[in-house]
Design a protein around this motif. Structure first.
Motif, PDB file in Angstrom:
ATOM      1  N   ILE A 127       0.804  -1.252  -0.078  1.00  0.00           N
ATOM      2  CA  ILE A 127       0.063  -0.072   0.313  1.00  0.00           C
ATOM      3  C   ILE A 127       0.964   1.318  -0.082  1.00  0.00           C
ATOM      4  N   MET A 128       1.806   1.174   0.737  1.00  0.00           N
ATOM      5  CA  MET A 128       2.674   2.394   0.723  1.00  0.00           C
ATOM      6  C   MET A 128       3.576   2.724  -0.498  1.00  0.00           C
ATOM      7  N   ALA A 129       4.038   1.501  -1.107  1.00  0.00           N
ATOM      8  CA  ALA A 129       4.704   1.617  -2.600  1.00  0.00           C
ATOM      9  C   ALA A 129       3.715   2.027  -3.419  1.00  0.00           C
ATOM     10  N   ARG A 130       2.225   1.865  -3.414  1.00  0.00           N
ATOM     11  CA  ARG A 130       1.389   2.299  -4.361  1.00  0.00           C
ATOM     12  C   ARG A 130       1.081   3.506  -4.100  1.00  0.00           C
ATOM     13  N   ALA A 131       0.837   4.307  -3.046  1.00  0.00           N
ATOM     14  CA  ALA A 131       0.972   5.606  -2.827  1.00  0.00           C
ATOM     15  C   ALA A 131       1.945   6.130  -3.480  1.00  0.00           C
ATOM     16  N   LEU A 132       3.344   5.816  -3.141  1.00  0.00           N
ATOM     17  CA  LEU A 132       4.374   6.392  -3.879  1.00  0.00           C
ATOM     18  C   LEU A 132       4.476   6.378  -5.396  1.00  0.00           C
ATOM     19  N   GLN A 133       4.026   5.157  -5.734  1.00  0.00           N
ATOM     20  CA  GLN A 133       3.887   5.235  -7.365  1.00  0.00           C
ATOM     21  C   GLN A 133       2.943   6.062  -7.716  1.00  0.00           C
ATOM     22  N   GLY A 134       1.914   6.313  -7.234  1.00  0.00           N
ATOM     23  CA  GLY A 134       0.995   7.430  -7.624  1.00  0.00           C
ATOM     24  C   GLY A 134       1.588   8.736  -7.453  1.00  0.00           C
ATOM     25  N   THR A 135       2.331   8.809  -6.524  1.00  0.00           N
ATOM     26  CA  THR A 135       2.960  10.439  -6.543  1.00  0.00           C
ATOM     27  C   THR A 135       4.193  10.464  -7.541  1.00  0.00           C
ATOM     28  N   GLY A 136       4.592   9.417  -7.945  1.00  0.00           N
ATOM     29  CA  GLY A 136       5.412   9.628  -9.238  1.00  0.00           C
ATOM     30  C   GLY A 136       4.699   9.722 -10.634  1.00  0.00           C
ATOM     31  N   ALA A 137       3.511   9.286 -10.548  1.00  0.00           N
ATOM     32  CA  ALA A 137       2.701   9.249 -11.521  1.00  0.00           C
ATOM     33  C   ALA A 137       1.907  10.864 -11.682  1.00  0.00           C
ATOM     34  N   ALA A 138       1.943  11.329 -10.548  1.00  0.00           N
ATOM     35  CA  ALA A 138       1.402  12.670 -10.498  1.00  0.00           C
ATOM     36  C   ALA A 138       2.516  13.713 -10.716  1.00  0.00           C
ATOM     37  N   LEU A 139       3.700  13.290 -10.754  1.00  0.00           N
ATOM     38  CA  LEU A 139       4.926  14.308 -11.381  1.00  0.00           C
ATOM     39  C   LEU A 139       5.137  13.916 -12.696  1.00  0.00           C
ATOM     40  N   MET A 140       5.262  12.886 -13.147  1.00  0.00           N
ATOM     41  CA  MET A 140       5.543  12.290 -14.381  1.00  0.00           C
ATOM     42  C   MET A 140       4.285  12.869 -15.412  1.00  0.00           C
ATOM     43  N   VAL A 141       2.939  12.702 -15.235  1.00  0.00           N
ATOM     44  CA  VAL A 141       2.024  12.934 -16.181  1.00  0.00           C
ATOM     45  C   VAL A 141       1.880  14.374 -16.489  1.00  0.00           C
ATOM     46  N   PRO A 142       1.911  15.420 -15.689  1.00  0.00           N
ATOM     47  CA  PRO A 142       1.593  16.679 -16.084  1.00  0.00           C
ATOM     48  C   PRO A 142       2.783  17.250 -16.741  1.00  0.00           C
TER      49      PRO A 142
END
Length: 501
Positions: free
Chosen positions: A147-162
């Motif tokens: 769960i922690m890794a998924r949250a940080l993975q989502g953080t990476g996506a939030a930086l990467m996509v925009p």
């Protein structure tokens, strides 16, 4: 200009001989550089190099966007295997929700970070974090670590996509060329989501659930290797310190986090908890506005919201996000629990919507350049509403052709609405605000996704039977499409994305 979209073509001749009319593909950026030098041009000023570089940049950015979208859906079919292997029961849903919340609530911060610290720098940071956390997800030995890794993975996506979207906007000039690039970008949302639904099951059954995360690692490494060679360097910003309004950023992220939590848990949490989350959201938003009002460098410049096109575009995106995830959730219940079909059948049926959505994106971006976003989005929402109602009535009699016909109506409507809303939300934005506008648009869509699931799931669970609940949910999706038509009518109506004089 966008002969660059014809990925197998190049625009040079291989020799001055009569055979020079035979064209050969540009296999790599190095081939393009060599050919430019052979023609006596410096690569930095050769039109061939510029077009080819745009093509390769679009490929790189599109692949990273694809894996981010794919990761939001591929995990669904692997949840039973994950739960059994890591002994997760009640906490299993957070494997999905953690990614949704992190990627959705931090997109605004990611967009502003791209503007303040550099688009390429932010993109590389996001790709690196996403890839590293994908590896950790694949190696997780407990539910908490996953769960922690998924949250940080989502953080990476939030930086990467925009950051990726803002690079695309600055790479392609405003007008038909950018609209075509955005059309390709928009179509990848449907491709990535459907690919995740289709491949999640076979990958889990043959390679195990960990493989759905580990496949992201080589893609991330390739993006990090190619990025410095393809992406333009970040521009030096005179008179700017490169700092970020962190109090406003954190407050906005927390407010969106609580709002999304209230939406996602609305069908499970008590009324008091939901009211409490919404009250806390309102309090944090009030604090955010106060911070912004007194900030020398606000996170969200108020001038952005003076653009009717931007506001209307985000409203269109919000309604499209609610519609698509509302339908996905409801159709899953219809297919697997009401009609007794398999998960594989559900994934295959959804390809009808995906394939037709490509048609909607392609035709939509073409028409927006000529007619404007308002009529394209309005017609798109009319198709979404009609498709929802066809599925509603067809589900009663389990009529497969009618169900597929409903999806075939919904798909092009969704594609048209998405590309019209995206072009409207991003047109006329100053280059220094490109990342912020991108983050706003992606955040709006993510909130729409969560709201669509929350609304339809609440209606289904509150009904006396699944059959009644799904019919009510599909009616609500048609109603959201009606509100989307009103959002489209809020657009000023002028053509967007036309080249400026």
């Amino acid at each position: 200009m966008l002969d660059t979209m014809s990925l197998g073509r190049s625009s040079w001749s291989s020799s001055p001989e009569p055979t020079a009319h035979i064209r050969r593909p540009a296999c790599s950026p190095e081939d393009v550089m060599v050919e430019a030098r052979r023609r006596g041009n410096h690569p930095a000023h050769d039109p061939l190099v510029a077009n080819a570089r745009r093509r390769w940049i679009l490929i790189l950015l599109s692949v990273t966007f694809f894996i981010a979208v794919n990761d939001s859906t591929i995990v669904y079919t692997a949840l039973p295997a994950i739960g059994a292997d890591l002994a997760m029961t009640e906490s299993l849903r957070w494997v999905v929700v953690a990614y949704l919340l992190a990627s959705g609530t931090l997109l605004l911060l990611g967009g502003r970070a791209a503007d303040r610290f550099g688009q390429r720098r932010t993109f590389h940071l996001g790709v690196g974090l996403f890839g590293a956390m994908s590896l950790l997800c694949g190696l997780a030995v407990s539910g908490g670590v996953l769960i922690m890794a998924r949250a940080l993975q989502g953080t990476g996506a939030a930086l990467m996509v925009p950051a990726a979207l803002s690079i695309l906007m600055t790479t392609f000039p405003e007008g038909p060329s950018r609209n075509r690039a955005l059309g390709i970008w928009g179509s990848l949302a449907g491709i990535g989501a459907t690919t995740g639904l289709l491949l999640g099951g076979p990958i889990t059954q043959t390679l195990g659930w960990r493989a759905i995360f580990l496949i992201n690692v080589p893609v991330g490494l390739a993006a990090l290797a190619l990025g410095p060679r393809l992406l333009p360097p970040d521009r030096e910003r005179s008179g700017r310190s490169g700092t970020l309004n962190l109090p406003a950023a954190v407050t906005a992220a927390l407010a969106l986090l609580l709002l999304t939590s209230a939406i996602v848990e609305a069908d499970r949490a008590s009324g008091a908890r939901t009211v409490g989350l919404l009250a806390a959201t309102a309090l944090l938003m009030s604090l955010f506005l106060r911070i912004e009002r007194h900030a020398a460098d606000p996170l969200v410049p108020p001038r952005l919201f003076r653009s009717r096109a931007l506001v209307a575009g985000n409203l269109i995106i919000l309604a499209a996000g609610i519609s698509v995830d509302g339908l996905l959730y409801t159709f899953t219940i219809v297919a697997q629990q009401v009609l007794g079909r398999s998960a594989s059948w559900f994934g295959l049926a959804m390809t009808v919507m995906t394939v037709t959505s490509f048609l909607g994106v392609g035709v939509g971006q073409h028409l927006v350049s000529r007619l404007g976003a308002r009529p394209v989005a309005a017609v798109g929402f009319a198709l979404i509403g009609a498709g929802s109602l066809v599925i509603r009535y067809a589900s009663s009699d389990a009529e497969l052709p009618a169900l597929l016909a409903g999806l075939a109506l919904f798909g092009p409507g969704l594609g048209a609405c998405f590309v019209a809303g995206q072009i409207a939300a991003l047109s006329g934005v100053a280059p220094e605000d490109a990342g912020l506008a991108s983050g706003l648009e992606e955040t709006t869509f993510a909130i729409g996704n969560a709201l669509g699931v929350a609304v339809t799931s609440t209606l289904i669970l509150a009904a006396p039977s699944l059959h009644t609940g799904t019919r009510t949910a599909l009616t609500s999706t048609a109603g959201i499409a009606g509100l989307g038509v009103l959002a489209a009518l809020c657009h000023p109506g002028a053509r967007v994305g036309a080249p400026r004089p």
